[in-house]
Scaffold this motif. Structure first.
Motif, short mmCIF file in Angstrom:
data_model
loop_
_atom_site.label_atom_id
_atom_site.label_comp_id
_atom_site.label_asym_id
_atom_site.label_seq_id
_atom_site.Cartn_x
_atom_site.Cartn_y
_atom_site.Cartn_z
N PRO A 100 -83.86 21.07 -42.36
CA PRO A 100 -83.54 20.11 -43.42
C PRO A 100 -84.47 20.18 -44.62
CG PRO A 100 -83.32 19.07 -41.27
CD PRO A 100 -83.90 20.43 -41.02
N ASP A 101 -85.76 20.48 -44.41
CA ASP A 101 -86.68 20.56 -45.54
C ASP A 101 -86.92 21.99 -46.01
OD1 ASP A 101 -88.19 21.54 -43.50
OD2 ASP A 101 -89.80 20.06 -43.64
N GLY A 102 -86.26 22.96 -45.38
CA GLY A 102 -86.40 24.34 -45.79
C GLY A 102 -87.70 25.00 -45.40
N ALA A 103 -88.53 24.32 -44.60
CA ALA A 103 -89.84 24.86 -44.23
C ALA A 103 -89.86 25.29 -42.77
CB ALA A 103 -90.93 23.81 -44.47
N VAL A 104 -90.80 26.17 -42.47
CA VAL A 104 -91.10 26.53 -41.09
C VAL A 104 -92.07 25.51 -40.53
CG1 VAL A 104 -92.19 28.29 -39.63
CG2 VAL A 104 -90.75 28.98 -41.55
N HIS A 105 -91.86 25.08 -39.31
CA HIS A 105 -92.72 24.06 -38.70
C HIS A 105 -93.56 24.62 -37.55
CE1 HIS A 105 -89.63 20.91 -40.28
NE2 HIS A 105 -90.46 21.31 -41.21
N LEU A 106 -93.71 25.94 -37.52
CA LEU A 106 -94.56 26.60 -36.52
C LEU A 106 -94.18 26.20 -35.10
CD1 LEU A 106 -98.07 26.45 -38.25
CD2 LEU A 106 -96.32 28.21 -38.40
N GLY A 107 -92.90 25.99 -34.87
CA GLY A 107 -92.40 25.67 -33.53
C GLY A 107 -92.30 24.20 -33.22
N ASP A 108 -92.85 23.34 -34.08
CA ASP A 108 -92.92 21.92 -33.76
C ASP A 108 -91.58 21.22 -33.85
OD1 ASP A 108 -94.44 19.75 -32.91
OD2 ASP A 108 -94.75 19.01 -34.95
N SER A 109 -90.63 21.78 -34.59
CA SER A 109 -89.25 21.27 -34.56
C SER A 109 -88.30 22.34 -34.02
CB SER A 109 -88.80 20.83 -35.97
OG SER A 109 -88.76 21.94 -36.85
N GLU A 110 -88.64 23.61 -34.25
CA GLU A 110 -87.78 24.70 -33.83
C GLU A 110 -87.58 24.75 -32.30
OE1 GLU A 110 -89.75 25.96 -37.70
OE2 GLU A 110 -90.35 24.98 -35.84
N TRP A 111 -88.52 24.17 -31.55
CA TRP A 111 -88.41 24.22 -30.09
C TRP A 111 -87.12 23.58 -29.60
CZ3 TRP A 111 -87.88 20.25 -26.61
CH2 TRP A 111 -88.13 18.96 -27.06
N ARG A 112 -86.56 22.65 -30.37
CA ARG A 112 -85.33 21.99 -29.93
C ARG A 112 -84.15 22.96 -29.91
NH1 ARG A 112 -87.98 17.60 -32.58
NH2 ARG A 112 -87.12 18.09 -34.60
N ASP A 113 -84.22 24.01 -30.73
CA ASP A 113 -83.19 25.05 -30.67
C ASP A 113 -83.36 25.91 -29.42
OD1 ASP A 113 -82.17 24.10 -33.04
OD2 ASP A 113 -83.25 25.55 -34.28
N LEU A 114 -84.60 26.13 -29.00
CA LEU A 114 -84.83 26.84 -27.74
C LEU A 114 -84.36 25.99 -26.57
CD1 LEU A 114 -85.91 29.12 -26.03
CD2 LEU A 114 -88.22 28.19 -26.32
N ASP A 115 -84.58 24.70 -26.65
CA ASP A 115 -84.08 23.80 -25.61
C ASP A 115 -82.56 23.88 -25.51
OD1 ASP A 115 -84.50 21.63 -23.65
OD2 ASP A 115 -83.50 20.37 -25.14
N ALA A 116 -81.89 23.98 -26.67
CA ALA A 116 -80.43 24.13 -26.67
C ALA A 116 -80.03 25.45 -26.00
CB ALA A 116 -79.91 24.08 -28.10
N ALA A 117 -80.81 26.50 -26.20
CA ALA A 117 -80.51 27.78 -25.56
C ALA A 117 -80.67 27.69 -24.04
CB ALA A 117 -81.42 28.87 -26.13
N VAL A 118 -81.66 26.91 -23.59
CA VAL A 118 -81.82 26.70 -22.14
C VAL A 118 -80.58 26.02 -21.58
CG1 VAL A 118 -83.17 25.51 -20.36
CG2 VAL A 118 -84.34 26.62 -22.29
N ARG A 119 -80.11 25.00 -22.27
CA ARG A 119 -78.91 24.29 -21.81
C ARG A 119 -77.70 25.23 -21.78
NH1 ARG A 119 -79.92 18.70 -22.02
NH2 ARG A 119 -81.90 18.20 -23.06
N TYR A 120 -77.61 26.08 -22.78
CA TYR A 120 -76.51 27.04 -22.82
C TYR A 120 -76.56 27.94 -21.59
CZ TYR A 120 -73.59 30.92 -24.40
OH TYR A 120 -72.62 31.89 -24.48
N ALA A 121 -77.73 28.47 -21.27
CA ALA A 121 -77.86 29.38 -20.12
C ALA A 121 -77.52 28.67 -18.82
CB ALA A 121 -79.29 29.93 -20.07
N LEU A 122 -78.02 27.46 -18.65
CA LEU A 122 -77.75 26.72 -17.42
C LEU A 122 -76.27 26.38 -17.29
CD1 LEU A 122 -80.82 24.29 -17.40
CD2 LEU A 122 -80.54 26.42 -16.10
N GLY A 123 -75.63 26.15 -18.43
CA GLY A 123 -74.20 25.84 -18.41
C GLY A 123 -73.33 27.04 -18.11
N ARG A 124 -73.93 28.22 -18.12
CA ARG A 124 -73.15 29.44 -17.86
C ARG A 124 -73.66 30.19 -16.64
NH1 ARG A 124 -72.53 27.41 -22.33
NH2 ARG A 124 -70.67 27.71 -23.63
#
Length: 377
Positions: free
Chosen positions: A202-226
């Motif tokens: 939303p702010d166009g910045a990199v957050h050094l993983g502090d917000s991006e981790w939620r996308d990795l969490d989504a990938a975990v859910r994707y893997a478990l769902g398949r």
């Protein structure tokens, strides 16, 4: 000149210098935290440009420097050019050049006078075109929208989810895909916010993983769902930070089987100083740049302690790091391994820049992966 006027001029000068310092700090923070598509290292860390002096059958002569003489396997990139070079060859050469084995030229051609850079990202494109691997383009439902991902199928039911780090793209994890595929491990390589094809932060910045981790969490859910029984989170640089944050905060962290952390950013202040310095911010202004970047990225002060807290670690962890990483200091990695020998294995790699631990010694690196992953399968 009156004492009052002298004092006034001094105050104006001080205020002007202070404002310039703040502006410089903000500029450095913005530059350091801006995503840069298509690079495999943050700006300034690919080393200086190298000049191609000559090419011959299976050989290339480059400007001699600490970068061009690094051991291992790397890519050479430049406008319209991409090639892969192997180790330095023990052959006669001029004092100002170094000769490396030329493995292949993937794009363009290399000629004397060309300017190139050495990078750890060997492959371009996708796992099918670059490596001949069976794969599928999939979409992970993310917090901000769909996230493109590559899925490389295999027989085992514990998946590896591989996430790149600072300045890189999904192409960087392709370095290890053949080794993981040979182990029979399914791999998911997702993009995350700010990547090409993924939603912007939303702010166009990199957050050094502090917000991006939620996308990795989504990938975990994707893997478990398949059908994945569990997942191993494998991250480079800030991708390793994302893995640690997911392991600490995800509501489904009990499905994590292990962590693989390559060049992990465990001290973001040191990393921000290095990024600002790479943008030629003068040393006296580095503290301002770090504070400005902290505000821009909304990094809370407790984050380093949370990430590097040995007591909080719950999962078997492989750390691949070395003392020559100028972006993410390896001291926190070493301390983590020393304080949690029950969970943490440290594979030390010398003469390897940030996120290039595999490049320096692929065979030893892949053996460390094999030994770590086999019991988790």
């Amino acid at each position: 000149m009156s004492l009052r006027r002298t004092a006034a001029l001094a105050a104006i000068t001080t205020l002007g210098a202070g404002a310039a310092a703040v502006a410089a700090g903000r500029y450095a923070a913005t530059a350091a935290l801006r995503p840069v598509s298509g690079r495999s290292l943050p700006a300034g860390f690919e080393g200086p440009p190298l000049t191609v002096h000559a090419t011959a059958a299976g050989q290339i002569s480059l400007t001699r420097s600490l970068v061009s003489g690094l051991p291992g396997t790397y890519a050479l990139t430049g406008p319209g050019r991409h090639a892969v070079v192997g180790p330095v060859l023990d052959v006669p050469s001029a004092a100002d050049t170094v000769v490396r084995r030329l493995e292949r030229v993937d794009r363009g051609r290399l000629a004397a006078g060309d300017r190139v850079r050495l990078t750890p990202q060997l492959h371009t494109g996708n796992p099918g075109d670059a490596l001949g691997l069976e794969y599928a383009d999939v979409e992970v439902p993310g917090e901000l929208g769909p996230l493109p991902a590559w899925y490389v199928p295999a027989l085992r039911d514990v998946w590896v989810i591989a996430v790149h780090g600072l300045g890189a793209t999904r192409e960087h994890p392709m370095n290890v895909l053949p080794a993981l595929r040979a182990m029979g491990v399914p791999v998911l390589v997702p993009a995350y916010r700010g990547d090409p094809g993924a939603p912007r932060s939303p702010d166009g910045a990199v957050h050094l993983g502090d917000s991006e981790w939620r996308d990795l969490d989504a990938a975990v859910r994707y893997a478990l769902g398949r059908g994945a029984r569990g997942v191993v989170l494998y991250g480079w640089s800030t991708g390793a930070t994302m893995a640690l944050r997911t392991a600490a905060a995800s509501p489904i962290r009990d499905r994590i089987s292990g962590l693989i952390l390559d060049s992990p950013v465990l001290d973001w202040r040191a990393t921000l100083r290095a990024l600002a310095a790479a943008h030629r911010v003068p040393a006296p202004l580095l503290p301002l740049a770090v504070r400005a970047a902290q505000g821009r990225a909304r990094l809370h002060p407790e984050l380093p302690a949370e990430l590097g807290d040995p007591a909080a670690l719950r999962f078997p962890t492989l750390v691949l790091h070395g003392p020559d990483d100028a972006i993410a200091p390896w001291r926190p990695s070493r301390e983590l391994a020393e304080r949690r020998p029950d969970l943490v294995s440290l594979h030390i790699v010398g003469q390897a820049p940030h996120a290039a631990m595999w490049n320096a010694d692929p065979q030893a690196y892949e053996e460390a992966l094999r030994r770590f992953l086999t019991p988790l399968m």
